[in-house]
Design a protein around this motif. Structure first.
Motif, PDB file in Angstrom:
ATOM      1  N   THR A 129       0.781  -1.181   0.007  1.00  0.00           N
ATOM      2  CA  THR A 129      -0.067  -0.059  -0.015  1.00  0.00           C
ATOM      3  C   THR A 129       0.791   1.243  -0.026  1.00  0.00           C
ATOM      4  N   TYR A 130       0.443   2.319  -0.736  1.00  0.00           N
ATOM      5  CA  TYR A 130       1.258   3.677  -0.699  1.00  0.00           C
ATOM      6  C   TYR A 130       0.355   4.603  -0.550  1.00  0.00           C
ATOM      7  N   GLU A 131       0.408   5.487   0.281  1.00  0.00           N
ATOM      8  CA  GLU A 131      -0.263   6.573   0.623  1.00  0.00           C
ATOM      9  C   GLU A 131       0.301   7.913   0.084  1.00  0.00           C
ATOM     10  N   THR A 132      -0.683   8.735  -0.712  1.00  0.00           N
ATOM     11  CA  THR A 132      -0.260   9.979  -1.403  1.00  0.00           C
ATOM     12  C   THR A 132       0.039  11.000  -0.384  1.00  0.00           C
ATOM     13  N   GLU A 133       0.811  11.861  -0.873  1.00  0.00           N
ATOM     14  CA  GLU A 133       1.168  13.125  -0.209  1.00  0.00           C
ATOM     15  C   GLU A 133       0.433  14.331  -0.349  1.00  0.00           C
ATOM     16  N   TRP A 150       3.511   4.782  -8.570  1.00  0.00           N
ATOM     17  CA  TRP A 150       2.253   5.167  -7.864  1.00  0.00           C
ATOM     18  C   TRP A 150       1.695   6.409  -8.429  1.00  0.00           C
ATOM     19  N   PRO A 151       0.408   6.770  -8.376  1.00  0.00           N
ATOM     20  CA  PRO A 151      -0.248   7.845  -8.769  1.00  0.00           C
ATOM     21  C   PRO A 151       0.141   9.109  -7.719  1.00  0.00           C
ATOM     22  N   MET A 189     -18.231  13.354  -6.565  1.00  0.00           N
ATOM     23  CA  MET A 189     -16.488  13.363  -6.851  1.00  0.00           C
ATOM     24  C   MET A 189     -15.810  13.025  -5.582  1.00  0.00           C
ATOM     25  N   ASN A 190     -15.177  11.886  -5.569  1.00  0.00           N
ATOM     26  CA  ASN A 190     -14.285  11.386  -4.449  1.00  0.00           C
ATOM     27  C   ASN A 190     -12.796  11.421  -4.741  1.00  0.00           C
ATOM     28  N   ALA A 191     -12.003  11.762  -3.593  1.00  0.00           N
ATOM     29  CA  ALA A 191     -10.501  11.623  -3.758  1.00  0.00           C
ATOM     30  C   ALA A 191     -10.044  10.194  -3.319  1.00  0.00           C
ATOM     31  N   GLY A 192      -8.984   9.670  -4.012  1.00  0.00           N
ATOM     32  CA  GLY A 192      -8.346   8.442  -3.380  1.00  0.00           C
ATOM     33  C   GLY A 192      -7.348   8.881  -2.547  1.00  0.00           C
ATOM     34  N   ILE A 193      -7.050   8.232  -1.533  1.00  0.00           N
ATOM     35  CA  ILE A 193      -6.050   8.790  -0.569  1.00  0.00           C
ATOM     36  C   ILE A 193      -4.787   7.759  -0.459  1.00  0.00           C
ATOM     37  N   SER A 194      -5.077   6.453  -0.533  1.00  0.00           N
ATOM     38  CA  SER A 194      -4.346   5.425  -0.788  1.00  0.00           C
ATOM     39  C   SER A 194      -4.359   4.364  -1.677  1.00  0.00           C
ATOM     40  N   PHE A 195      -3.251   3.506  -2.245  1.00  0.00           N
ATOM     41  CA  PHE A 195      -3.291   2.720  -3.378  1.00  0.00           C
ATOM     42  C   PHE A 195      -2.888   1.490  -2.805  1.00  0.00           C
ATOM     43  N   TYR A 208      -6.918  -1.846  -5.177  1.00  0.00           N
ATOM     44  CA  TYR A 208      -8.098  -1.163  -4.917  1.00  0.00           C
ATOM     45  C   TYR A 208      -7.414   0.319  -4.319  1.00  0.00           C
ATOM     46  N   ILE A 209      -8.353   1.119  -4.168  1.00  0.00           N
ATOM     47  CA  ILE A 209      -7.936   2.673  -3.884  1.00  0.00           C
ATOM     48  C   ILE A 209      -9.089   2.891  -2.568  1.00  0.00           C
ATOM     49  N   THR A 210      -8.343   3.186  -1.773  1.00  0.00           N
ATOM     50  CA  THR A 210      -8.972   3.753  -0.350  1.00  0.00           C
ATOM     51  C   THR A 210      -9.417   5.419  -0.542  1.00  0.00           C
ATOM     52  N   MET A 211     -10.908   5.644  -0.530  1.00  0.00           N
ATOM     53  CA  MET A 211     -11.188   6.921  -0.722  1.00  0.00           C
ATOM     54  C   MET A 211     -11.349   7.496   0.652  1.00  0.00           C
ATOM     55  N   ASN A 212     -11.357   9.069   0.870  1.00  0.00           N
ATOM     56  CA  ASN A 212     -11.220   9.836   1.747  1.00  0.00           C
ATOM     57  C   ASN A 212     -12.550  10.037   2.269  1.00  0.00           C
TER      58      ASN A 212
END
Length: 310
Positions: free
Chosen positions: A38-42, A156-157, A181-187, A205-209
């Motif tokens: 899993t990667y979490e975006t900054e 990663w994105p 509209m939702n933002a994805g916060i981790s991949f 999968y993407i975890t949404m905020n």
């Protein structure tokens, strides 16, 4: 709907041979290929704009401010055309298209959604367009290639944006792109895809905020039973003019690793779920075909465990 006996008589023999070859080449793989990574975006930003190009250009402007790198620019859309992998022009579906517009207010369509993921390679920003589905309150399942790039660049994105169909209420983003509209916060994907580019592990999968289950509900997921099963195939077109959700029913042929069906797929279909008995049993991971049949990656038992773990 095509006659089931006709489908079986034409396609089952070459499909069995293909899958046998696929399984044989997979023998001897390491056991940790299904390990979850899993990667979490900054980046905490929702790009604005009425079209994918406008949102991509806005994202590039934000990244110039965020990084101080004034050379960052939007270069184009990652496509699955091997000859022209980057495009800024609308994708045109050639040949017969047997999809019909889906009703975003009913299952299994209302839990599905449109996805944009942004990738930064040096000073070049790229976007992928795809499809996915809600599997619990905040997790959106799609193809591994939508959450980890294996193009000339890898990674990663920096951000993703998701629209759940039932939140939008229309199954299209044309009228109001900010609805749903939702933002994805981790991949999240698997070691086999991320570090080995193994297509047998091309899921994620993407975890949404923002949890969305209370609006859309969710779809179950299951290991498919082998044979021909009535299926829903759901995807977005992914062209640059209208992001419209399409769906159709057909008989799909399930094998241990792949699912074959005759519903049209095109740009935007990557990540599209194959739904049988109200459960996701496969994910579209490629636009390649086996003869006239489209294919999807089946949820094998090891992949089921991947989606089940949080």
């Amino acid at each position: 709907m095509k006659n089931l006996k006709f489908l079986l008589s034409i396609f089952i023999i070459p499909i069995v041979l293909f899958v046998h070859s696929s399984v044989a080449t997979a023998e001897g793989f390491d056991n940790d290929l299904d390990e979850k990574i899993t990667y979490e975006t900054e980046i905490d930003y929702m790009p604005s704009g009425n079209t994918p190009i406008e949102r991509a250009e806005d994202m590039a402007e934000y990244m110039r401010r965020f990084t101080g790198n004034l050379d960052i620019s939007f270069e184009g859309f990652i496509t699955y055309d091997k000859t022209h992998p980057i495009s800024k022009t609308p994708t045109i579906v050639l040949g017969e298209d047997n999809r019909i517009k889906a009703d975003p207010t009913i299952s299994p369509y209302k839990q599905c959604g449109y996805l944009e993921t942004h990738f930064l390679d040096g000073s070049s920003l790229y976007m992928k367009q795809g499809t996915g589905a809600l599997i619990d309150r905040d997790r959106f399942v799609t193809a591994g290639s939508m959450v980890y790039a294996q193009e000339d660049f890898k990674g990663w994105p920096i951000i993703s944006t998701i629209w759940i169909a039932s939140q939008d209420g229309r199954g299209t983003l044309t009228d109001d792109p900010y609805s749903g509209m939702n933002a994805g916060i981790s991949f999240t994907s698997m070691n086999g895809w991320i570090n080995s580019a193994d297509p047998r592990y091309d899921m994620g999968y993407i975890t949404m905020n923002t949890p969305s289950e209370h609006l859309a509900g969710r779809l179950n997921y299951a290991v498919p039973t082998e044979g021909a099963v009535l299926s829903h195939v759901v995807s977005y077109t992914g062209n640059l003019m209208q992001q419209i959700m399409w769906g159709n029913q057909t008989f799909a042929i399930n094998t241990p690793e792949l699912i074959f069906h005759d519903v049209t797929v095109s740009q935007g279909s990557i990540g599209a779920p194959i739904i049988q008995n109200s459960s996701i049993v496969g994910i579209t991971t490629t636009l390649d075909k086996q003869g006239p049949m489209s294919q999807a990656l089946a949820i094998r038992p090891e992949l089921y465990s991947f989606f089940s773990s949080n």
